[in-house]
Structure formats: C-alpha cells, structure tokens
Design a protein around this motif. Structure first.
Motif, PDB file in Angstrom:
ATOM      1  N   PHE A 170      -5.439 -11.875  -4.313  1.00 39.15           N
ATOM      2  CA  PHE A 170      -6.441 -11.726  -5.369  1.00 39.15           C
ATOM      3  C   PHE A 170      -6.922 -10.276  -5.455  1.00 39.15           C
ATOM      4  O   PHE A 170      -6.909  -9.664  -6.531  1.00 39.15           O
ATOM      5  N   SER A 171      -7.333  -9.716  -4.325  1.00 44.66           N
ATOM      6  CA  SER A 171      -7.881  -8.356  -4.344  1.00 44.66           C
ATOM      7  C   SER A 171      -6.816  -7.337  -4.738  1.00 44.66           C
ATOM      8  O   SER A 171      -7.100  -6.366  -5.450  1.00 44.66           O
ATOM      9  N   ALA A 172      -5.561  -7.556  -4.310  1.00 43.82           N
ATOM     10  CA  ALA A 172      -4.490  -6.641  -4.679  1.00 43.82           C
ATOM     11  C   ALA A 172      -4.201  -6.693  -6.171  1.00 43.82           C
ATOM     12  O   ALA A 172      -3.921  -5.669  -6.803  1.00 43.82           O
ATOM     13  N   THR A 173      -4.276  -7.885  -6.752  1.00 37.44           N
ATOM     14  CA  THR A 173      -4.054  -8.029  -8.192  1.00 37.44           C
ATOM     15  C   THR A 173      -5.068  -7.210  -8.977  1.00 37.44           C
ATOM     16  O   THR A 173      -4.720  -6.507  -9.944  1.00 37.44           O
ATOM     17  N   ILE A 174      -6.329  -7.292  -8.571  1.00 39.52           N
ATOM     18  CA  ILE A 174      -7.373  -6.517  -9.243  1.00 39.52           C
ATOM     19  C   ILE A 174      -7.073  -5.021  -9.142  1.00 39.52           C
ATOM     20  O   ILE A 174      -7.160  -4.279 -10.129  1.00 39.52           O
ATOM     21  N   LYS A 175      -6.681  -4.555  -7.959  1.00 43.61           N
ATOM     22  CA  LYS A 175      -6.427  -3.124  -7.767  1.00 43.61           C
ATOM     23  C   LYS A 175      -5.191  -2.652  -8.522  1.00 43.61           C
ATOM     24  O   LYS A 175      -5.171  -1.541  -9.060  1.00 43.61           O
ATOM     25  N   ILE A 176      -4.164  -3.475  -8.571  1.00 47.66           N
ATOM     26  CA  ILE A 176      -2.971  -3.093  -9.333  1.00 47.66           C
ATOM     27  C   ILE A 176      -3.322  -2.925 -10.805  1.00 47.66           C
ATOM     28  O   ILE A 176      -2.910  -1.962 -11.458  1.00 47.66           O
TER      29      ILE A 176
ATOM     30  N   GLY B 226      -5.149   0.263 -11.263  1.00 49.04           N
ATOM     31  CA  GLY B 226      -4.431   1.463 -10.880  1.00 49.04           C
ATOM     32  C   GLY B 226      -4.971   2.095  -9.614  1.00 49.04           C
ATOM     33  O   GLY B 226      -4.797   3.295  -9.376  1.00 49.04           O
ATOM     34  N   GLU B 227      -5.620   1.281  -8.765  1.00 48.90           N
ATOM     35  CA  GLU B 227      -6.170   1.771  -7.507  1.00 48.90           C
ATOM     36  C   GLU B 227      -5.186   1.530  -6.364  1.00 48.90           C
ATOM     37  O   GLU B 227      -4.383   0.600  -6.405  1.00 48.90           O
ATOM     38  N   ALA B 228      -5.253   2.374  -5.338  1.00 49.94           N
ATOM     39  CA  ALA B 228      -4.338   2.273  -4.206  1.00 49.94           C
ATOM     40  C   ALA B 228      -4.641   1.028  -3.373  1.00 49.94           C
ATOM     41  O   ALA B 228      -5.800   0.653  -3.183  1.00 49.94           O
ATOM     42  N   LEU B 229      -3.577   0.402  -2.876  1.00 50.41           N
ATOM     43  CA  LEU B 229      -3.706  -0.735  -1.969  1.00 50.41           C
ATOM     44  C   LEU B 229      -3.636  -0.236  -0.536  1.00 50.41           C
ATOM     45  O   LEU B 229      -2.717   0.502  -0.172  1.00 50.41           O
TER      46      LEU B 229
ATOM     47  N   ALA C 170       2.497  -0.966  -7.944  1.00 53.75           N
ATOM     48  CA  ALA C 170       1.289  -0.757  -7.140  1.00 53.75           C
ATOM     49  C   ALA C 170       1.346   0.608  -6.473  1.00 53.75           C
ATOM     50  O   ALA C 170       2.422   1.148  -6.199  1.00 53.75           O
ATOM     51  N   ILE C 171       0.179   1.153  -6.192  1.00 51.00           N
ATOM     52  CA  ILE C 171       0.059   2.367  -5.391  1.00 51.00           C
ATOM     53  C   ILE C 171      -0.223   1.931  -3.962  1.00 51.00           C
ATOM     54  O   ILE C 171      -1.214   1.245  -3.700  1.00 51.00           O
ATOM     55  N   LYS C 172       0.636   2.307  -3.028  1.00 50.49           N
ATOM     56  CA  LYS C 172       0.529   1.827  -1.649  1.00 50.49           C
ATOM     57  C   LYS C 172       0.028   2.930  -0.725  1.00 50.49           C
ATOM     58  O   LYS C 172       0.522   4.055  -0.766  1.00 50.49           O
ATOM     59  N   ASN C 173      -0.933   2.578   0.116  1.00 50.70           N
ATOM     60  CA  ASN C 173      -1.486   3.520   1.090  1.00 50.70           C
ATOM     61  C   ASN C 173      -1.464   2.852   2.461  1.00 50.70           C
ATOM     62  O   ASN C 173      -2.255   1.951   2.738  1.00 50.70           O
ATOM     63  N   TYR C 174      -0.533   3.275   3.320  1.00 53.81           N
ATOM     64  CA  TYR C 174      -0.381   2.664   4.641  1.00 53.81           C
ATOM     65  C   TYR C 174      -1.335   3.330   5.632  1.00 53.81           C
ATOM     66  O   TYR C 174      -1.354   4.555   5.760  1.00 53.81           O
ATOM     67  N   VAL C 175      -2.140   2.503   6.324  1.00 56.27           N
ATOM     68  CA  VAL C 175      -3.144   3.022   7.252  1.00 56.27           C
ATOM     69  C   VAL C 175      -3.104   2.226   8.553  1.00 56.27           C
ATOM     70  O   VAL C 175      -2.650   1.072   8.577  1.00 56.27           O
ATOM     71  N   PRO C 176      -3.571   2.811   9.664  1.00 56.26           N
ATOM     72  CA  PRO C 176      -3.614   2.075  10.928  1.00 56.26           C
ATOM     73  C   PRO C 176      -4.546   0.866  10.832  1.00 56.26           C
ATOM     74  O   PRO C 176      -5.583   0.920  10.174  1.00 56.26           O
TER      75      PRO C 176
END
Length: 376
Positions: free
Chosen positions: A218-224, A227-230, A300-306
């Motif tokens: 759900f939250s990823a759908t809103i961000k996509i 145009g916000e980074a996941l 999607a814009i992907k942002n990989y974080v620890p």
C-alpha cells in the motif's frame, strides 16, 4: 453498551439483526474495521452466519479507511460496535446477550517498528485486551470457540527456513512479536485451565484490496504514484528483505477453515493448535516492487538502505505444505492437512487485484488524511 434510551434501542436492534444466523453460528469478529477482520466478517455474513464486529478505531494509521470498511460491512448487514477490548462489561454483554458461538479475535495494535515508540499500547491491546476477551469467554455457558491472530513475527531470530510450527519461538526480535508470543502462551493456559478451545493463526505479510496503509504494498503504491523514492532495507552483505506475501483471499480461506473446524470449548473436546497461514514462496521486496510497477505502469525510484534495529527480521517463510514439510522431514501440525489450506494467488495476480481496488477507491485522489500519512 449505550445507556440512554434511543441510542441503546438502536444498538440492540442493529446488533440483533447483525447476529441473525441461518447456520447456527454467531461469530464475534474483533477488529472488523481492520484489514483481515473486514474481509472475514464479510465472508461469514455472506454465507449466512450471524456476525457482530467490534473495533476501537485506533488511529495508528488513517482512520478514514477504517470507517469506510465498517460502513461497507454495515451495508452488508454486519454491525461494528465501537468499543475497546478492555471494556469488559461490553464484552460480557455481547457474548452472552447474542449467544456468541465463535470468536475470531483479530483486534490488535499492529506494526513492528511503532512498538519502539509506544510499547505500552501493545501491552494494553495485545496482552491485556486479549486476556479480558478470554476472561469474558470463560464465564459464558456454553463457552465460545476462539480463533485468534498470532503472527509470523513470533519466529523472530530463528534461522531455520521455511518456518514450521514445530520450531522454537522463544527469541522474538520485536516487542510486537513478544506480545504475539504472549498471546499463544496465554491461550494455552486458558485451554488447560478452563477448556477454552483455542486456535492461533500465524499470518505472513498479508496484502490485497482494503489493505493496511502502513504495509509495504500500500505505502509503496502511494509513493510510486507520487514519484517518491522507496526505502528498501538491506541486511548484512547487501542481502535483501524477503517476505512471504500472502493474498487476503487465501488468508480468509485459512481463517474460515479454522473457525469451521475448531472443536467445542469443553474440558473433554477443547484443543490448542497453532497454524502458519502464508504463501510458501518468499520473494524479495524488489520483486514485489516489480509487480507493482507492472500493475501501475510506472517505474519506482529505489533507495537501498541498511535495515534499522527496530525488530524487523530479514526473511519470513511459512512452511504450510505437506510436500515442503516432507522434504524437511518435519512431522508437526500441518495447515494443509488439517485445514485444507492451499494458497493459490500468485503475487502478480494479487497485486493486480490490489491496484484495481486502489484505483477505484482513490479515483478522486488520496484523501487529505492519507496524503499526509507517513508510516512508522
């Protein structure tokens, strides 16, 4: 229960209509304004069960969708009482006045990461509220049968995969998981002492229409759409989170089977069982995003974080099938064998159905409440 005349009469009339049954079952579903509770209550009512809901409309995530779920249920003939599990007098009245035969206990303070901010809310709802519900049930005559929500999070720091009900679950990784483990232990004592029949269901990352806005799909759908980074969490060495994403219809199938097959709450017949309800095919969060991209038609814009130290585990995988269990030489209770539980929805098909619902529900855009919501 409302104390004044007109409000009390409406309460009693609506509740009485809601609990009319052609099957002999009258089911109290706690958490009907929640995701899984909503879908289960709707299924039960459609097949002819008497169904009464209870929810406190907790504001952990935007309550607008909760009220919409409750309204849709009321339109379908299921009344949701706005009350807290710790309101013992209300629980006593509901269980005894409407001759409840089964309880599907799904109400809980949800979320792993939020437990680091407000642990007391988890104890109040998931532990104290659960005890109040069981206390109310044990004084009924006859005692109702109880199916309750546990969680895959109870497996915690267990490193053996896929997870099995036979594995030790005494090393929870989050406060939320600790409360769910507590539920299982409390349920065992009530079965042992009072003969309450108890079935616990360990859900694995449920998604689908009317889902929870704090959950990833759900939250990823809103961000996509925005145009916000996941933000995608990674473990040691760049390893990625894996989840056993399970479509809501498959979860409902398991919940219904549990309600239908639980034996009577007597000292002679009551059981204590725990089942995994998952999808048996864990995938990375990146694969989930790819499914969303295909369904939405946008990258999607992907942002990989620890991964932060808030209690998430790197991988969840449910051991639900006989074939998988034989391969692993496991001989414990089996959801497939005892509940005929067979999840059939692929992740892409489930995501397509979720996005179709999302597009219709938000055809006029996000509500103000949802547009400003930031999950924990």
């Amino acid at each position: 229960m409302p104390s004044d005349g007109p409000q009390k009469r409406r309460f009693e009339t609506t509740a009485a209509e809601s609990t009319k049954s052609s099957t002999g079952r009258v089911i109290l579903v706690t958490g009907t304004a929640g995701f899984v509770g909503y879908h289960c209550a709707k299924f039960f009512k459609k097949r002819g069960d008497g169904v009464l809901g209870l929810d406190n409309f907790n504001p952990y995530y935007p309550v607008g969708i909760k009220y919409d779920r409750a309204q849709d249920l009321e339109d379908s003939g299921v009344y949701t009482i706005k009350a807290d599990l710790n309101d013992r007098s209300m629980l006593d009245h509901i269980l005894q006045e409407y001759k409840v035969t089964h309880v599907l206990a799904l109400a809980a303070q949800a979320g792993v990461r939020y437990a680091t901010k407000d642990p007391a809310s988890y104890v109040a709802s998931n532990v104290a509220g659960f005890v109040q519900l069981l206390e109310a049930c044990r004084f009924c005559d006859p005692q109702p049968r109880i199916v309750y929500a546990s969680s895959s999070s109870v497996y915690g720091l267990n490193t053996v995969s896929p997870f099995s009900e036979s594995h030790q679950v005494d090393k929870p990784a989050s406060r939320y998981a600790a409360t769910k483990k507590a539920n299982e232990m409390i349920a065992h004592t009530y079965r042992h002492i009072y003969g309450l029949s108890m079935t616990g269901l360990r859900f694995f990352t449920v998604y689908g229409p009317w889902g929870r806005p704090d959950m990833f799909a759900f939250s990823a759908t809103i961000k996509i759409h925005k145009g916000e980074a996941l933000k995608i969490f990674q473990g040691p060495g760049g390893s990625e989170l894996e989840r056993d994403f399970t479509y809501i219809d498959d979860i409902v199938q398991g919940c219904v089977a549990s309600v239908d097959r639980i034996p009577a709450s007597t000292k002679e017949t009551a059981h204590f069982k725990v089942y995994n309800l998952g999808n048996k095919d864990p995938v990375t969060v990146t694969y989930m995003i790819e499914c969303l991209e295909r369904a939405i038609g946008k990258k999607a814009i992907k942002n990989y974080v620890p991964m932060p130290p808030t209690g998430d585990v790197l991988k969840t995988s449910a051991d639900v099938s006989l074939a998988t269990r034989r391969k692993a030489q496991l001989v414990n209770v089996k959801a497939e064998k005892e509940l005929d539980y067979k999840p059939t929805t692929s992740l892409q098909d489930g995501i397509n159905k979720f996005i179709a619902w999302y597009d219709g529900y938000y055809k006029d855009g996000l509500t103000k409440e949802m547009a400003s919501y930031v999950p924990y």
